[in-house]
Design a protein around this motif. Structure first.
Motif, PDB file in Angstrom:
ATOM      1  N   TYR B 169      51.735  52.339  52.154  1.00 39.12           N
ATOM      2  CA  TYR B 169      52.212  51.659  50.952  1.00 39.12           C
ATOM      3  C   TYR B 169      51.032  51.059  50.211  1.00 39.12           C
ATOM      4  CZ  TYR B 169      56.335  51.920  53.917  1.00 39.12           C
ATOM      5  OH  TYR B 169      57.330  52.356  54.739  1.00 39.12           O
ATOM      6  N   PRO B 170      50.294  51.855  49.469  1.00 41.31           N
ATOM      7  CA  PRO B 170      49.090  51.334  48.821  1.00 41.31           C
ATOM      8  C   PRO B 170      49.426  50.246  47.797  1.00 41.31           C
ATOM      9  CG  PRO B 170      49.611  53.511  47.991  1.00 41.31           C
ATOM     10  CD  PRO B 170      50.547  53.256  49.129  1.00 41.31           C
ATOM     11  N   PRO B 171      48.604  49.209  47.718  1.00 40.60           N
ATOM     12  CA  PRO B 171      48.843  48.136  46.749  1.00 40.60           C
ATOM     13  C   PRO B 171      48.622  48.599  45.310  1.00 40.60           C
ATOM     14  CG  PRO B 171      46.833  47.732  48.023  1.00 40.60           C
ATOM     15  CD  PRO B 171      47.443  48.965  48.574  1.00 40.60           C
ATOM     16  N   ARG B 172      49.508  48.217  44.428  1.00 38.31           N
ATOM     17  CA  ARG B 172      49.376  48.586  43.021  1.00 38.31           C
ATOM     18  C   ARG B 172      49.293  47.362  42.132  1.00 38.31           C
ATOM     19  NH1 ARG B 172      53.047  52.474  44.556  1.00 38.31           N
ATOM     20  NH2 ARG B 172      51.967  54.475  44.662  1.00 38.31           N
ATOM     21  N   LEU B 173      49.963  46.288  42.566  1.00 39.36           N
ATOM     22  CA  LEU B 173      50.055  45.108  41.711  1.00 39.36           C
ATOM     23  C   LEU B 173      49.727  43.879  42.545  1.00 39.36           C
ATOM     24  CD1 LEU B 173      51.069  43.746  39.037  1.00 39.36           C
ATOM     25  CD2 LEU B 173      53.247  43.474  40.226  1.00 39.36           C
ATOM     26  N   LEU B 174      48.827  43.058  42.040  1.00 40.86           N
ATOM     27  CA  LEU B 174      48.493  41.820  42.740  1.00 40.86           C
ATOM     28  C   LEU B 174      48.943  40.650  41.866  1.00 40.86           C
ATOM     29  CD1 LEU B 174      46.997  40.360  45.077  1.00 40.86           C
ATOM     30  CD2 LEU B 174      45.024  40.307  43.570  1.00 40.86           C
ATOM     31  N   ILE B 175      49.729  39.775  42.440  1.00 41.21           N
ATOM     32  CA  ILE B 175      50.159  38.589  41.699  1.00 41.21           C
ATOM     33  C   ILE B 175      49.410  37.386  42.260  1.00 41.21           C
ATOM     34  CG2 ILE B 175      52.099  37.121  41.098  1.00 41.21           C
ATOM     35  CD1 ILE B 175      53.911  39.532  41.451  1.00 41.21           C
ATOM     36  N   LEU B 176      48.664  36.723  41.418  1.00 41.87           N
ATOM     37  CA  LEU B 176      47.927  35.522  41.840  1.00 41.87           C
ATOM     38  C   LEU B 176      48.599  34.315  41.207  1.00 41.87           C
ATOM     39  CD1 LEU B 176      44.247  36.751  41.343  1.00 41.87           C
ATOM     40  CD2 LEU B 176      45.433  36.375  43.499  1.00 41.87           C
ATOM     41  N   ASP B 177      49.149  33.439  42.046  1.00 45.40           N
ATOM     42  CA  ASP B 177      49.872  32.284  41.528  1.00 45.40           C
ATOM     43  C   ASP B 177      48.931  31.081  41.492  1.00 45.40           C
ATOM     44  OD1 ASP B 177      51.711  30.498  40.703  1.00 45.40           O
ATOM     45  OD2 ASP B 177      53.005  30.625  42.459  1.00 45.40           O
ATOM     46  N   MET B 198      38.307  43.124  41.460  1.00 48.43           N
ATOM     47  CA  MET B 198      39.537  43.656  42.022  1.00 48.43           C
ATOM     48  C   MET B 198      40.228  44.588  41.060  1.00 48.43           C
ATOM     49  SD  MET B 198      41.461  40.717  43.885  1.00 48.43           S
ATOM     50  CE  MET B 198      41.963  39.952  42.359  1.00 48.43           C
ATOM     51  N   ALA B 199      40.335  44.118  39.816  1.00 47.84           N
ATOM     52  CA  ALA B 199      41.021  44.918  38.808  1.00 47.84           C
ATOM     53  C   ALA B 199      40.295  46.245  38.620  1.00 47.84           C
ATOM     54  CB  ALA B 199      41.084  44.146  37.491  1.00 47.84           C
ATOM     55  N   ALA B 200      38.970  46.203  38.757  1.00 51.81           N
ATOM     56  CA  ALA B 200      38.185  47.409  38.555  1.00 51.81           C
ATOM     57  C   ALA B 200      38.539  48.492  39.574  1.00 51.81           C
ATOM     58  CB  ALA B 200      36.697  47.078  38.629  1.00 51.81           C
ATOM     59  N   THR B 201      39.118  48.093  40.716  1.00 52.20           N
ATOM     60  CA  THR B 201      39.497  49.101  41.699  1.00 52.20           C
ATOM     61  C   THR B 201      40.787  49.830  41.299  1.00 52.20           C
ATOM     62  OG1 THR B 201      40.821  47.587  43.013  1.00 52.20           O
ATOM     63  CG2 THR B 201      38.485  47.739  43.575  1.00 52.20           C
ATOM     64  N   GLY B 202      41.415  49.380  40.222  1.00 52.51           N
ATOM     65  CA  GLY B 202      42.596  50.097  39.745  1.00 52.51           C
ATOM     66  C   GLY B 202      43.907  49.378  39.999  1.00 52.51           C
ATOM     67  N   VAL B 203      43.835  48.171  40.553  1.00 53.39           N
ATOM     68  CA  VAL B 203      45.056  47.411  40.795  1.00 53.39           C
ATOM     69  C   VAL B 203      45.398  46.624  39.534  1.00 53.39           C
ATOM     70  CG1 VAL B 203      46.075  45.629  42.246  1.00 53.39           C
ATOM     71  CG2 VAL B 203      44.374  47.177  43.186  1.00 53.39           C
ATOM     72  N   GLY B 204      46.670  46.537  39.215  1.00 50.99           N
ATOM     73  CA  GLY B 204      47.081  45.668  38.119  1.00 50.99           C
ATOM     74  C   GLY B 204      47.182  44.241  38.632  1.00 50.99           C
ATOM     75  N   VAL B 205      46.735  43.274  37.839  1.00 55.65           N
ATOM     76  CA  VAL B 205      46.753  41.885  38.290  1.00 55.65           C
ATOM     77  C   VAL B 205      47.610  41.045  37.351  1.00 55.65           C
ATOM     78  CG1 VAL B 205      45.371  39.849  38.813  1.00 55.65           C
ATOM     79  CG2 VAL B 205      44.421  42.125  39.223  1.00 55.65           C
ATOM     80  N   LEU B 206      48.582  40.348  37.924  1.00 56.78           N
ATOM     81  CA  LEU B 206      49.338  39.377  37.149  1.00 56.78           C
ATOM     82  C   LEU B 206      48.798  38.006  37.540  1.00 56.78           C
ATOM     83  CD1 LEU B 206      51.682  39.139  35.130  1.00 56.78           C
ATOM     84  CD2 LEU B 206      53.205  38.783  37.061  1.00 56.78           C
ATOM     85  N   TYR B 207      48.188  37.327  36.574  1.00 63.23           N
ATOM     86  CA  TYR B 207      47.404  36.136  36.863  1.00 63.23           C
ATOM     87  C   TYR B 207      48.098  34.921  36.279  1.00 63.23           C
ATOM     88  CZ  TYR B 207      43.059  33.400  37.260  1.00 63.23           C
ATOM     89  OH  TYR B 207      42.104  32.462  37.581  1.00 63.23           O
ATOM     90  N   VAL B 208      48.676  34.094  37.149  1.00 57.82           N
ATOM     91  CA  VAL B 208      49.401  32.923  36.679  1.00 57.82           C
ATOM     92  C   VAL B 208      48.457  31.731  36.653  1.00 57.82           C
ATOM     93  CG1 VAL B 208      51.376  31.420  37.085  1.00 57.82           C
ATOM     94  CG2 VAL B 208      51.483  33.813  37.761  1.00 57.82           C
ATOM     95  N   THR B 209      48.404  31.033  35.548  1.00 62.73           N
ATOM     96  CA  THR B 209      47.496  29.889  35.482  1.00 62.73           C
ATOM     97  C   THR B 209      47.921  28.897  34.418  1.00 62.73           C
ATOM     98  OG1 THR B 209      45.180  29.236  35.292  1.00 62.73           O
ATOM     99  CG2 THR B 209      45.940  30.952  33.800  1.00 62.73           C
ATOM    100  N   HIS B 210      47.380  27.682  34.561  1.00 64.42           N
ATOM    101  CA  HIS B 210      47.553  26.652  33.534  1.00 64.42           C
ATOM    102  C   HIS B 210      46.291  26.516  32.698  1.00 64.42           C
ATOM    103  CE1 HIS B 210      51.409  24.939  34.373  1.00 64.42           C
ATOM    104  NE2 HIS B 210      51.131  24.758  35.647  1.00 64.42           N
ATOM    105  N   HIS B 211      45.213  27.146  33.188  1.00 63.00           N
ATOM    106  CA  HIS B 211      43.922  26.919  32.565  1.00 63.00           C
ATOM    107  C   HIS B 211      43.631  27.990  31.508  1.00 63.00           C
ATOM    108  CE1 HIS B 211      42.603  23.847  35.513  1.00 63.00           C
ATOM    109  NE2 HIS B 211      43.442  24.496  36.279  1.00 63.00           N
ATOM    110  N   LEU B 212      43.668  27.584  30.260  1.00 55.63           N
ATOM    111  CA  LEU B 212      43.482  28.558  29.194  1.00 55.63           C
ATOM    112  C   LEU B 212      42.078  29.136  29.196  1.00 55.63           C
ATOM    113  CD1 LEU B 212      45.450  27.105  26.193  1.00 55.63           C
ATOM    114  CD2 LEU B 212      46.189  28.403  28.169  1.00 55.63           C
ATOM    115  N   GLY B 213      41.115  28.337  29.600  1.00 57.46           N
ATOM    116  CA  GLY B 213      39.740  28.807  29.632  1.00 57.46           C
ATOM    117  C   GLY B 213      39.613  30.087  30.447  1.00 57.46           C
ATOM    118  N   GLU B 214      40.295  30.113  31.587  1.00 53.37           N
ATOM    119  CA  GLU B 214      40.216  31.278  32.459  1.00 53.37           C
ATOM    120  C   GLU B 214      40.817  32.508  31.803  1.00 53.37           C
ATOM    121  OE1 GLU B 214      42.343  29.989  35.853  1.00 53.37           O
ATOM    122  OE2 GLU B 214      40.958  28.327  36.224  1.00 53.37           O
TER     123      GLU B 214
END
Lengths: 375, 518
Positions: B169-177, B198-214
């Protein structure tokens, strides 16, 4: 006894919070909190019918009452720290040491009163050392007092040279416990006196309230201004003191013995835990503990009269301890919520884990995984 | 690695809604994350972010009609294992690592160790863990205990664990809370680099944050949620800082100027001038020097994101959490550390943030909890007078409207969250504190109880208490407080009062000026 049924009632109203719960557990004459009394009556009826000529005698009554008196005193000793979420596993060794110390001193020509006084003082000292290790050095009380009991066993060998001393000849010493009052050895009265004092302390003084609060949730207690360290110390010193007194009474009653202490430990814990399911379920309490002691003793006595088997009392106490803890744990775990053990509160790791309402009976590290997992 | 899926989105959410019994947490949300893309998910507390994540990870069953596709395959809802099999990997905010185990053991906790004949093969385990870490550009010894790592390395380990090789089950989506929530500022860069890597390896990243700078630094695209709705989305390049804040807080709130605040401004005049609480250069933990003064009758709010020191301030102020330096004076007298009892005796009350772990003793009765800070009035003739206690408890139950009414002899655990909090409020109010410190006083409390608690809080201030309120609920702060101090990196970054004091302005001060897009 209280199966999924009461559990469910609790859970529902805990969420709905619209109706006072605990119809079962808290009031009335539910099987739950008075199960020990019913069991006691059952024992008496069964053995009374089975072997009336031996069982239903006043000598059985007197002998059960007095042989269990010291066990009762030691059970009350472990009860105090348990209320505060602490274990004192050194009570047996403490009792053994003080009891034998008193005899050794008597044999060295000391008078009865100073010998007793010095011995109880040693008990207090043990409690102080325990509390330094547990409260100041923050060693888990289970471990600290387990270690202490081994140390005390070693001290006992040093003092006695590993040879049982001759029984003292002083009549005052023997009369200390063996004087009879209305057929009962006077040691039974000592038990009652100690029970009354501890009952007053635990149920009717701020100190008792604070101890239970620490046992329930040490961090919340601390943030409410409870001096957690002070009362944990108090609990450990008191338990050693009472155990020390118990040891002296034991050797006065039964004569010198090098290994009676450890044998007292298990029945004492069994009674304290079983007691926490009785009368005030979920709370380590004095009268529940005494009830448990005598229910177990009555059962053992009856079975011994019937069968004469020598292994009965050990078997009975072991089963009772496990059943008691299982009962109290499962009352608590009916609900999911369980807060984490509290850190940095002076009370060690395992101490005050589950502030669930009925759960203090399932104190800390009986589920022993916690001892390691939280350090 | 997921070559064959390169053309399908890593995640596609279409028309997703989720209702709980009374509230609608998500309303018709759609978004899409391409492989190799970092997609930022933004929103205030309660905007529906966590609900969305829980639906994607299979914990929540959404309302019928919505659809979630992972790598072009429909996600069957309500089964976390299915979500995993389709390739979703989630790193929670708390990371879920066991501190005293090694990196290797932590990584093997969920996947198991490589074994030979059912015996752990140390060599292969270490090699595989090292491979998994190196793929993220991390040079960490797999045998080191997690507790010895820096905060960003720990996050790295959690991510590496989530993305470890799993051929079936290869990883496709990473969710960072909120991966940076607990990170010191200095380590944020390291983490952001890792995310890019990480994203460069081809995984989609859903990045949850409060920090707009990031967001501007790592994300390619973004979505903003407000009240369960998608209020903005697109390529990051199309947004600037102000537009995002605007989307986050909404139009109406920015314009709002509650009448209550005007009333309060009028009340400031006849307030005692002398501050009763004086804090000078308080340090320790995340706090890097906080000074503040509070006068009787004043309500001062403390705001700040996780990691800003907001959640530590009151505990250290009260003295229950050790301070590194600085002084705290109440009425001119120093408040010692480690002695809650002395602080209480000086008239300080501290409502701890978590009811269950530090607020109340759940197995004791409501009455016993209420009277715990001071048993003296009930200790008469060598006994605690339960009758007196009961009448005191009854008074507070009545005054605070605790339900079930009159059941003060029941254990605290049977009450609902809101009622428990009322009881704990009563416990402190009955001490008539001169200084009332409240940490997240209405977290997990229903709306009705919240209003009652707010009312009591105002009444306490009116009666002359100096109130300090630390909260992650900005609405609460804006509504109740005379002024709000915004913490950033352990210091007070802004003080807002009067017309400046709005949810939007607080949110704006959360971000360091340096993190704004150049």
């Amino acid at each position: 006894m209280h199966d999924g049924h009461s559990e469910q009632t609790l859970e529902m109203s805990a969420t709905a919070a619209d109706e006072p719960r605990r119809r079962f557990a808290g009031s009335g004459f539910g099987l739950d909190r008075f199960s020990g009394v019913y069991l006691w009556v059952l024992f008496i009826v069964v053995f009374g019918i089975w072997t009336p000529s031996e069982f239903l005698t006043s000598s059985t009554l007197h002998s059960v009452a007095s042989t269990q008196a010291v066990t009762g005193i030691v059970a009350l000793a472990v009860l105090i720290p348990l209320a505060g979420g602490l274990y004192d596993l050194s009570v047996g060794a403490t009792a053994n040491l003080t009891g034998m110390l008193a005899i050794t001193l008597l044999n060295h020509g000391w008078a009865v009163a100073p010998a007793i006084f010095a011995s109880v003082l040693v008990g207090i000292a043990v409690g102080l050392v325990n509390s330094v290790v547990v409260v100041s050095l923050r060693v888990n009380s289970f471990i600290a007092t387990l270690g202490m009991s081994s140390i005390l066993a070693a001290v006992l060998v040093i003092i006695t040279g590993d040879a049982s001393p001759v029984p003292p000849t002083s009549t005052a010493w023997n009369n200390l416990t063996q004087t009879t009052v209305a057929g009962f050895q006077i040691v039974v009265l000592y038990l009652i006196a100690i029970a009354v004092v501890l009952w007053w302390m635990l149920a009717h003084t701020p100190a008792g309230r604070y101890l239970y609060a620490i046992g329930g949730n040490a961090e919340a207690a601390r943030l409410s201004g409870v001096r957690v360290k002070r009362f944990s110390t108090l609990a450990l010193v008191l338990s050693s003191t009472v155990a020390g007194l118990g040891g002296v009474l034991f050797t006065s009653q039964s004569g010198p013995s090098l290994d009676f202490g450890p044998a007292l430990l298990l029945p004492a814990f069994a009674a304290a835990f079983l007691g926490s399911t009785q009368l005030l379920p979920g709370k380590f309490n004095v009268w529940g503990t005494l009830l448990a002691i005598y229910v177990l003793a009555t059962g053992v006595q009856g079975l011994e009269l019937v069968s004469g088997a020598a292994w009965l009392s050990d078997m009975f106490n072991g089963v009772a301890l496990i059943v008691a803890v299982a009962l109290s744990v499962n009352r608590g775990s009916g609900r999911v919520r369980r807060s984490r053990p509290i850190r940095g509160s002076g009370v060690p790791v395992s101490g005050p884990s589950s502030p669930e309402q009925d759960a203090p009976g399932q104190p800390p590290p009986v589920t022993s995984a916690r001892v390691t997992s939280t350090t | 690695m997921p070559q064959e899926h390169q053309h399908h989105p890593a995640l596609e959410v279409v028309g997703l809604s989720k209702s709980f019994t009374r509230t609608r947490a998500l309303a018709d949300v759609s978004l899409s994350v391409a492989p190799g893309e970092v997609h930022a998910l933004l929103g205030q507390n309660g905007s529906g972010k966590s609900t969305l994540i829980k639906v994607i990870s299979g914990y929540h069953q959404p309302d019928p009609g919505g659809r979630v596709r992972v790598g072009a395959r429909d996600l069957p809802f309500g089964a976390p294992v299915q979500s995993y099999r389709l390739g979703c990997r989630i790193v929670q905010q708390d990371l879920g690592l066991v501190g005293n185990l090694s990196v290797l053991d932590n990584m093997a906790l969920s996947s198991g160790f490589p074994t030979i004949l059912k015996t752990i093969s140390p060599k292969r385990s270490v090699a595989q863990a090292r491979r998994d870490l190196e793929r993220l550009g991390l040079e960490i010894d797999p045998r080191a205990p997690v507790s010895s790592l820096t905060a960003s390395q720990r996050t790295g380990v959690a991510v590496a664990r989530a993305l470890r090789e799993d051929w079936s089950y290869p990883p496709r989506l990473l969710i960072l809370d909120e991966p940076t929530a607990a990170l010191p500022v200095t380590e944020v860069d390291t983490l952001l680099q890792m995310v890019t890597h990480m994203a460069a390896t081809g995984v989609g990243v859903l990045y949850v944050t409060h920090h707009l700078g990031e967001v501007f630094r790592v994300a390619n695209s973004l979505s903003v949620l407000r009240d369960g709705r998608l209020v903005g989305s697109g390529r990051v390049a199309g947004f600037d800082h102000d537009t995002i804040v605007h989307l986050l807080v909404g139009e109406e709130l920015e314009a709002e100027e509650p009448a209550t605040r005007v009333d309060r401004l009028a009340g400031v005049a006849h307030r005692s001038e002398r501050p009763i609480l004086q804090v000078e250069d308080l340090t320790g933990g995340a706090l890097a020097g906080v000074s503040l003064e509070v006068s009787p009758g004043e309500i001062v709010g403390i705001a700040g994101l996780t990691g800003s020191g907001r959640d530590e301030l009151l505990g250290r102020l009260f003295g229950s959490v050790p301070r590194a330096g600085g002084s705290v004076l109440v009425g001119g007298h120093a408040l010692p550390q480690h002695r809650p009892d002395l602080a209480i005796a000086k008239g300080v009350a501290y409502l701890a943030p978590d009811r269950k772990t530090s607020g109340g003793v759940m197995n004791m009765t409501a009455r016993e909890n209420l009277t715990m800070p001071n048993l003296r009035p009930f200790w008469k003739g060598l006994r605690l007078r339960r009758k007196l206690e009961r009448s005191r408890a009854a008074e507070w139950f009545e005054r605070l409207g605790v339900r079930p009414a009159g059941s003060f002899d029941e254990p605290l655990s049977i009450f609902s969250g809101g009622n428990q909090q009322k009881i704990l409020f009563g416990k402190w109010l009955s001490q008539q504190p001169a200084v009332f410190l409240l940490d997240e006083p209405t977290q997990g409390v229903d709306v009705g109880a919240k209003a009652d608690l707010h009312h009591e809080l105002r009444a306490a201030a009116m009666a002359g208490a100096a109130v300090v309120l630390s909260s992650s609920d900005l609405e609460e702060l804006a509504e109740l407080c005379d002024r709000v101090l915004v913490l950033l990196d352990g210091r007070i970054a802004a003080e807002l009062s009067g017309g400046e004091l709005t949810e939007a302005s607080i949110t704006r001060r959360f971000m360091p000026a340096a993190a704004l897009p150049a």
